[in-house]
Each structure stands twice: as C-alpha cells, then as structure tokens.
Design a protein around this motif. Structure first.
Motif, mmCIF file in Angstrom:
data_model
loop_
_atom_site.group_PDB
_atom_site.id
_atom_site.type_symbol
_atom_site.label_atom_id
_atom_site.label_comp_id
_atom_site.label_asym_id
_atom_site.label_seq_id
_atom_site.Cartn_x
_atom_site.Cartn_y
_atom_site.Cartn_z
ATOM 1 N N ASP A 185 -34.961 16.106 -0.696
ATOM 2 C CA ASP A 185 -34.729 17.390 -1.113
ATOM 3 C C ASP A 185 -35.383 18.160 -2.120
ATOM 4 O O ASP A 185 -36.431 17.630 -2.544
ATOM 5 C CB ASP A 185 -33.127 17.477 -1.480
ATOM 6 C CG ASP A 185 -32.247 16.987 -0.511
ATOM 7 O OD1 ASP A 185 -32.570 17.073 0.716
ATOM 8 O OD2 ASP A 185 -31.204 16.188 -0.830
ATOM 9 N N GLY A 191 -38.536 20.477 -0.343
ATOM 10 C CA GLY A 191 -37.563 20.880 0.389
ATOM 11 C C GLY A 191 -37.876 20.813 2.005
ATOM 12 O O GLY A 191 -37.033 20.279 2.564
ATOM 13 N N GLY A 192 -39.273 20.941 2.190
ATOM 14 C CA GLY A 192 -39.596 20.601 3.509
ATOM 15 C C GLY A 192 -40.096 19.238 3.480
ATOM 16 O O GLY A 192 -39.700 18.545 2.681
ATOM 17 N N PRO A 193 -40.767 18.843 4.652
ATOM 18 C CA PRO A 193 -41.450 17.429 4.618
ATOM 19 C C PRO A 193 -42.161 17.132 3.146
ATOM 20 O O PRO A 193 -42.757 17.991 2.817
ATOM 21 C CB PRO A 193 -42.386 17.437 5.646
ATOM 22 C CG PRO A 193 -41.789 18.636 6.382
ATOM 23 C CD PRO A 193 -41.273 19.540 5.546
ATOM 24 N N ASN A 203 -44.387 16.179 0.532
ATOM 25 C CA ASN A 203 -45.957 16.192 0.671
ATOM 26 C C ASN A 203 -46.499 16.418 -0.778
ATOM 27 O O ASN A 203 -45.956 16.828 -1.798
ATOM 28 C CB ASN A 203 -46.670 17.092 1.576
ATOM 29 C CG ASN A 203 -46.224 18.753 1.025
ATOM 30 O OD1 ASN A 203 -47.158 19.179 0.236
ATOM 31 N ND2 ASN A 203 -45.150 19.181 1.567
ATOM 32 N N ASP A 257 -46.236 19.813 -2.968
ATOM 33 C CA ASP A 257 -45.436 20.131 -3.695
ATOM 34 C C ASP A 257 -45.645 19.613 -5.291
ATOM 35 O O ASP A 257 -45.103 20.366 -6.305
ATOM 36 C CB ASP A 257 -44.237 19.701 -3.536
ATOM 37 C CG ASP A 257 -43.823 20.259 -2.052
ATOM 38 O OD1 ASP A 257 -44.244 21.234 -1.730
ATOM 39 O OD2 ASP A 257 -43.052 19.487 -0.974
#
Lengths: 408, 458
Positions: free
Chosen positions: B240, B251-253, B255, B258
């Motif tokens: 998350d 929040g996305g995949p 990586n 972030d």
C-alpha cells in the motif's frame, strides 16, 4: 616494553626543575603540587554503560507471561535459567548463575530514564549519562561527576573512567581520572617541562596533559625516555591496542584501580543494538558483560564484598520482535546489578504486563520505575549521600520513592 | 582574526605543506572543488561497485571452502580462498597507501575534508566478513562523487548502497503484507529511523514514531546481492501507499521511484537544511557555531533546491568561518594527516610501507587517540566536541604519536626552529617558539610542535 624504565620524576620534581628554564614557567598553575587525600570509605561502585539499548525482555525473560512467547517466536531459544518462577536468565549469562545463587547478582525490570518517544540512541545515552529529566535544561556534566562533587573526601583519584573515548557520565567540575588500558607516556623530563610551557595557555590541553602525566606516572606506564619511543615500540603499542577495548581488559584495569585508591569506576560496553539476528548479537554482547563482571569479581578479591556493579542502558526494545529476528528501539528495559554489596537473587521492579494496552505506545515495555532510582539508593547506601542531594543535585527531578533495598 | 592563507589551509584543508601553496582567498578554497578531482585521479581507489566482483569471488570461495569442512578437498579449497583473499588484500594495502598519499599531496585538500565529513555523516561500518574492509570503497563510490553536487544524489547513492542496506539492516526488512514476507518476515525500523534522525531532518526535526514506521514500510524492497550489488525486490515491498510527514507515497506497483520521491522531499525539507548547515558549521568552525551563519547557509541551500556548493560558499564567506579559528580540535585522522603532510612524508615512503607499518605508524595511533578508523561505534559517526578528544588518554596518545612517528620515518629531522614555521606559519605563539628553541633534541622539538595546541587546533 620491559626495557623502558619508569621515571622517578614526580610532580614536585617538575617544580624543582622548573627554575632551570627561567621565569616563564614559574607562574604556571601546572606546577602547583597536588596533594591527594585518600577517601574514607572502602565501598566501591562500578557503573557500566551498555551502549545501543540492551533488550531487557530478552536478558531477564518474563517467561511467566504467556504473551512473551507469542511476541517473540524466534528469540527465546537456548536454555534459559529460571530465576524465580516468573523470570528466566538469558543463556549467554549462564556463568553468572553462581553469583545469582550466592545473592551477588540481581536485576531491575521495567525501568527507564525519563527519555520518551524519539528513541534516539544518542539522545538517550546523553540523558542516561546526564542523569536529568527531559524537561531539565541541558547539562554538560554527568551524574557520577555530580556525585563526586558532593562526596566528602573525593579526590581526582576517587573515580576512574576506563577506555579510549570520553564518558559524559563522569565529565564535569569534579576531577576524575580517565585512562585507557594501553595508554603510555614516554617523554624526557625536559620535554615534559616544555610540554607544560606549550600547553600553558590552553586550559583544555593543559588539564588533560597534566592528568596524563600524573596518571601515567602513578600507573607506572611512563618513562622519562622519549628515545625509547621507536618504530619497535610503536609496533608493540599497536599490538597492545588491539585488545585494549576487550571487556576483560577494561574490567581488569578498572579492578586494579579499585584495589588501589579509586572507589568508583566507569566504562562502557557496546554491541546491544540488535535490530537483526538478535540471538547471536545479544549473546555476543552478553558474553562481554559476563566477562566484565566475572573479571571484576576475580580481580577485586575481597574488595568484591564491598562492591556494587550497575549496568544500565539508554532504553529497552520493542516488546514484539520485528520482522528480522531482532527488536527495534523501545522504552522500558532492564538493568543489571552485581557485587558482594548487592542484595541479589532477586528481580526488582513492578511488572507492568505485556497486554497491548499495558505497553507503552502499544509497542514497548511500560516503564514502572525510573532507572535512576536504583543507582541513587545504591549511592546512598555506599557513600552516605542523602536523599535530598540525590533528588536535586545528582539526579535532578528524581522521585526516590520507597527504598527497594538493593544493598546487602 | 579574518582570512589568512594559513588559516584556510589548516581549517579547510589538511594543514600546511611546504610543497603546496596555501589558498589566497576564500574563493580559492571553494575553487578546489571545481574541475577534476585531481587526487582521486592521481591515486585511484576503486568504488565499491568496482571492487564488488573481487569481494564476491573471495566470499564465494570462502563459502565453498566452509561447506567442504571435513571433506578430502577441504585443504585445497581453503588454499583457493586464501589466495584470492591475499590478492584482494594486496590491492587493499595499495588503496590504503593512496588514502594517505591523497591527503599528504593534494592541492585540493578541501575535497578530502568534505569526503571524510560526508562519509561520517553517512557512516557505515563493515560488519560481515565480506564487507569488513569495504567502507573506503563505499565512500569512494557513494560519497566522493557527490560532495560538490546536490545532496539528494548522495542521499540516493547511500540509501541504495549495499553497505548501508546491510549496516542498518534494511536488507532484511520485508513489508509485513509483501509476498516475500509469507507471514514469517517483516519490518525493521533501523534505516528509516536513522535516515530521519541522522541523515536528513535531525533528531529535533519534525517527525514522529509514525513517520519512522511509515518510512520503514516505504523503504521495503531495497536489497542487494553479492553478484549484482543493489537490487530492488518488489516481493519485499509493502503493497500500500505510505504517508511520511503528511505526504502520501506509492500505492501503485512497488517501485524504486516512490523511494526516490521521499528522498527528494526529505532532502529539501527545511529541517534538513538546518541540520546539514549546523553539522557542517560544527565540523569546520566551532562546537558552538554562529546561528546567523547556520541560518544563512540553510537558506542558501534551500534557495538552490538542495545544492551543496552554496552551503560551503556561504560558510567560507562568513566572517565567523575565520574569526572562530582555533575553536576546533583536529580529530585523530585529521591530526595524523596534517602531521604527515607538513614534513611532507614522501610519496615513495608511503609507497614502500606494508600493512603492518601503516598500522603501527598511522591507524593504531589513531585508535589509541580514540578513533578506530572506519569503525565508529554507531551510525552517528565520530564526536565533534573538543572535550571528547582532549582526554588524558587522548592527549597521551597524541603525544606518543608526535614523539615517535617522525623519527620512525626519518633518519634526521628538521630543525624545530624552522619546523615550527613550516607547521604553523606565523600562527605559532611565543611559548611554542620558546619550546622549539629550548628542546634538547630535534626529535622532542618536532614532537612538541606536533603535539602543541597550535597544531592540534584549527
């Protein structure tokens, strides 16, 4: 090093020889001979700072609380030694069990300094050594130094800090001896005099240099022969230096001082920050602590009977183990007490419980007592320091509370 | 007191050298940071990434040998490991020589000082067998190239560095809900906490335990292998989004971007600006530096979007940088470097030293002075305050070194009356000049000059 002869030059010797160099030296405050009075008491205190936050819940395991196993599924291996039906001792301290049985080893559980929330080692250690509350203005001196300031008959030889780095614990207005087990001073008398000249206007260097000459001479690790400092001697010193931080070497050096004029010794042991792989890491650190305590006992001989050792740390660690078989920075922790002067065979302190609601910030062991109160009561017993002085000068803001009776 | 070339060389360099002209102005000091890194070119030390294949080879052979314990081939496998280790070790001795030679000879000494400063700011200690002696290579690759650039680039290099990930345990930290955790593994807060407390905002910065926890979750996925060095593992990363200092990341995949995003924000946080400015000011000028200078430095840093040169520039141009001369005591490594440089110990002499000689003459004395090089006790690195270093045992060790090192290297020593000027220019006080004249031997005279507060302070 046996070929280096010990200088017979005394501080008084400096004064007498000083005239030869002319009047520029005559005014030096360095040249005032210092007289040492022996302290009255025979009681001894050793303070060990455990740097890195010792996991008190692993060292003195409250196995009687069923949550412990749930919180720490991988940490509790090895054969722990039952202490009292509720607590068990970490296996790496096995060799201390005879001391426990003889009443010469005890613990306090769920203790902490007033430090809260930020959980920084470095601020935590500063506060532990300053001995103040969090709300007090920052003080630059340490609580052992403030003890010396009020201890009748204390001299610069009463307290000895051992190791290569300085300790805030002993720093302050009262004179304290400070030395490393591999320290040496090899300087000709003339060079020593000139050194005093060179250091004359710099109080920091002057005082440290003066103490260094004094201590090196009194320990017999000085010579008047700067020509003895050669490549070969440097190599030998390098070799000695490799062991100088070992727990037994440090403890042995401390014991020797305590068998002489010192009554208080302090040193630190590191390696307690067990974020990962705690089973090995903590066992290693505890091995050093055990080594230090056993070395003190052996080398203090009959003086062990009048000695209290307290080992304290900046804070405890999380009640639950983390995701990497270790623990992160917490709050409440444990302290270790040893020595013939201690009423051991007991785990002191009120147990707060491990239910999430009983934890500090739902993560750390809740402190139920101020860790400072134990050394405070010990200092009252050993050195006769009164309660008011302890609560205002040595440990400002401390509420002494009821006497836990930790001295035999 | 104001600027003088001697003060510039002593405060912002490695001390005076008879072979190198002292800076003529504050901007001369700054100019040392422009253009090529000459000492690194002349005396190369590989970066960690460059050395990793060799480290990995030694470690692989070590594991093969250990696995063969008790078997017939054990002796041979042991020999294979030993030979590979000896080869790396020979290279490392050469790199250690370069480490000293750079400081002794460099015409850009401010670079050496800044490299050590930032290396200390981002302390790592080689713990595992494989990385035990790897800290200098970490500094070479993750610190040195960035000292004149933007802070965030150094921050990114450090936070993705195998040694930092290992030292502060990030390598084992799994997002509790990540695929890799499988309900058995989870979070470790160590790097997240020190990243906020030591590397960016500072302990008085505006973060809470919740931020530490959230950042720890965000940092999951940072990992490394012996073969590849740094790797990002999605299966370690907490799925998350995380909220750090009120801002949401990820929040996305999972990586790496972030994580870079939070580092970008932390790098230009006002608390970070003040923390870095204060640390530099304390290191270079005074244990109690001028607050106005710190504020000016922090403002310049923020105005530039997190560049380091403006921090240095404001400091060097501030009167306090010069008026506070003498308030700092050299750390042992700085003292040893300046003592080697003032003779100067010839490059060929260092080139002939073996490991044992360098240990006895340089590293062991530093350890006795309280500084076991590349092995500070914690991630906060070395202490700054003068009182920490000027203890009886510290002074004794400085004296022993000052009395012994010169004659262990030179058969004949310079005349102390000349040497005092070489060491301190016109900064020597009357008492030191007297001692230089009155010493019974050159050896003691030279030793007293090196041990003097004038030479120990900066």
């Amino acid at each position: 090093m046996s070929d280096l002869k010990t200088s017979d030059l005394s501080r008084r010797g400096f004064l007498l020889r000083g005239g030869a160099l002319g009047c520029s030296l005559a005014a030096s405050p360095l040249l005032t001979p210092v007289t040492f009075a022996a302290t009255g008491g025979e009681n001894r205190l050793v303070v060990i700072i455990l740097r890195g936050a010792m996991d008190g819940l692993d060292v003195v395991r409250p196995y009687g609380d069923p949550l412990l196993e749930k919180y720490r599924p991988t940490l509790l291996g090895g054969k722990a030694h039952d202490l009292d039906g509720f607590y068990a001792l970490h296996p790496a301290l096995s060799d201390l069990m005879p001391l426990w049985k003889a009443g010469e080893l005890g613990f306090a559980q769920a203790v902490s300094t007033p430090y809260r929330d930020v959980r920084s080692h470095f601020d935590g250690q500063d506060l532990l050594e300053a001995g103040t509350g969090e709300d007090t203005d920052v003080v630059r001196d340490g609580w052992l130094n403030r003890l010396l300031q009020v201890m009748p008959g204390a001299t610069s030889e009463t307290a000895f800090a051992v190791g290569h780095s300085d300790m805030k614990l002993v720093s302050g207005a009262a004179a304290v001896s400070s030395w490393a087990p591999d320290g040496r001073m090899d300087m000709s008398p003339q060079a020593q005099l000139l050194l005093q000249e060179v250091y004359h206007d710099d109080p920091l260097f002057r005082d440290a240099g003066e103490e260094a000459l004094d201590i090196a001479q009194s320990l017999g690790v000085s010579s008047g022969d700067s020509f003895g400092v050669s490549k070969r001697v440097l190599r030998e010193q390098a070799k000695q230096g490799q062991n100088a931080s070992n727990a037994d070497v440090v403890a042995s050096f401390a014991a020797k001082r305590l068998n002489e004029t010192a009554r208080i010794a302090a040193f630190s042991l590191s390696g307690w920050d067990t974020h990962r792989g705690q089973r090995n890491g903590l066992a290693r650190a505890l091995g050093n602590l055990q080594n230090a305590i056993l070395t003190l006992k052996t080398e203090l001989g009959t003086n062990w009977e009048r000695t209290a050792v307290v080992a304290i740390t900046e804070f405890g660690r999380t009640a639950r183990e983390n995701g990497t078989r270790g623990t992160d920075h917490g709050t409440g922790g444990a302290m270790v007490m040893a020595g013939g002067a201690v009423r051991g065979g007991k785990v002191y302190g009120d147990w707060p419980g491990l239910d999430e609601a009983q934890l500090y910030a739902r993560r750390d062991l809740m402190p139920t007592a101020d860790v400072r109160s134990y050394p405070a009561w010990i200092m009252q017993g050993l050195f006769g320091v009164d309660a008011t002085t302890l609560q205002t000068t040595v440990f400002p803001g401390l509420q002494l509370g009821r006497d836990p009776g930790v001295l035999a | 007191m104001g600027f003088t070339p001697e003060i510039a060389a002593i405060r912002f360099g490695e001390g005076l050298s008879p072979l190198v002209t002292a800076p003529g102005s504050a901007s001369d000091v700054l100019a040392q940071l422009q253009g090529a890194d000459l000492a690194a070119e002349a005396y190369p030390i590989p970066s960690f990434a460059d050395l990793l294949p060799q480290i990995a080879k030694v470690e692989r052979l070590r594991r093969i040998w250990r696995k063969a314990a008790g078997k017939a081939e054990e002796a041979e496998l042991r020999k294979n490991h030993r030979e590979a280790r000896a080869e790396m070790s020979r290279a490392q001795v050469q790199h250690t020589r370069h480490f000293y030679t750079r400081s002794i000879t460099t015409e850009q000494p401010f670079r050496e000082r800044l490299t050590r400063f930032w290396g200390d700011h981002f302390t790592v200690v080689g713990g595992s067998v494989a990385f035990r002696h790897a800290a200098p290579y970490y500094v070479e690759g993750a610190i040195r190239p960035w000292i004149t650039g933007r802070f965030v680039d150094m921050l990114k290099a450090v936070v993705t560095h195998p040694m930092m990930l290992l030292y502060l345990d990030q390598i084992a930290s799994f997002g509790p809900n990540s695929k890799g955790a499988r309900g058995r593994r989870g979070l470790n807060e160590n790097l997240a906490r020190e990243l906020l407390e030591l590397h960016t905002l500072g302990v008085d910065g505006s973060y809470s335990q919740t931020d530490v926890r959230q950042l720890a979750e965000l940092l999951t996925g940072l990992s490394s292998t012996l073969r590849d060095g740094f790797v990002f593992r999605e299966n370690m990363a907490e799925p998350d989004a995380e909220t750090v200092l009120g801002k949401s990341y990820g929040g996305g995949p999972a990586n790496l971007d972030d994580i870079y995003a939070v580092l970008e924000d932390l790098a230009i946080h006002p608390d970070t600006a003040t923390h870095l400015a204060r640390k530099l000011a304390v290191h270079f000028t005074s244990d109690t530096p001028d607050e106005g200078m710190i504020a000016d430095m922090a403002a310049a840093y923020l105005a530039s979007g997190g560049a380091l040169m403006p921090l240095y520039e404001v400091m060097l141009e501030h009167p306090f940088a010069w008026d506070s001369f003498g308030q700092k005591v050299k750390q042992p490594v700085d003292f040893v470097m300046s003592a080697l440089r003032v003779f100067p110990v010839p490059v060929r002499t260092i080139a002939k030293m073996n490991r044992g000689q360098m240990h006895a003459l340089m590293t062991a004395p530093m350890a006795a002075m309280g500084q076991n090089l590349y092995r500070p006790l914690g991630p906060d690195g070395w202490a700054e305050d003068a009182e920490h270093w000027v203890t009886p045992q510290g002074v004794a060790a400085r004296l022993q070194f000052a009395m012994a090192m010169p004659s262990a290297i030179y058969r004949s020593l310079p005349d102390p009356r000349e040497f005092v000027t070489r060491a301190l220019g016109d900064l020597a006080d009357e008492r030191l000049l007297f001692a230089a004249r009155a010493a019974e031997t050159r050896r003691e005279g030279v030793g007293l000059i090196l041990a003097s507060p004038g030479f120990q302070r900066r």
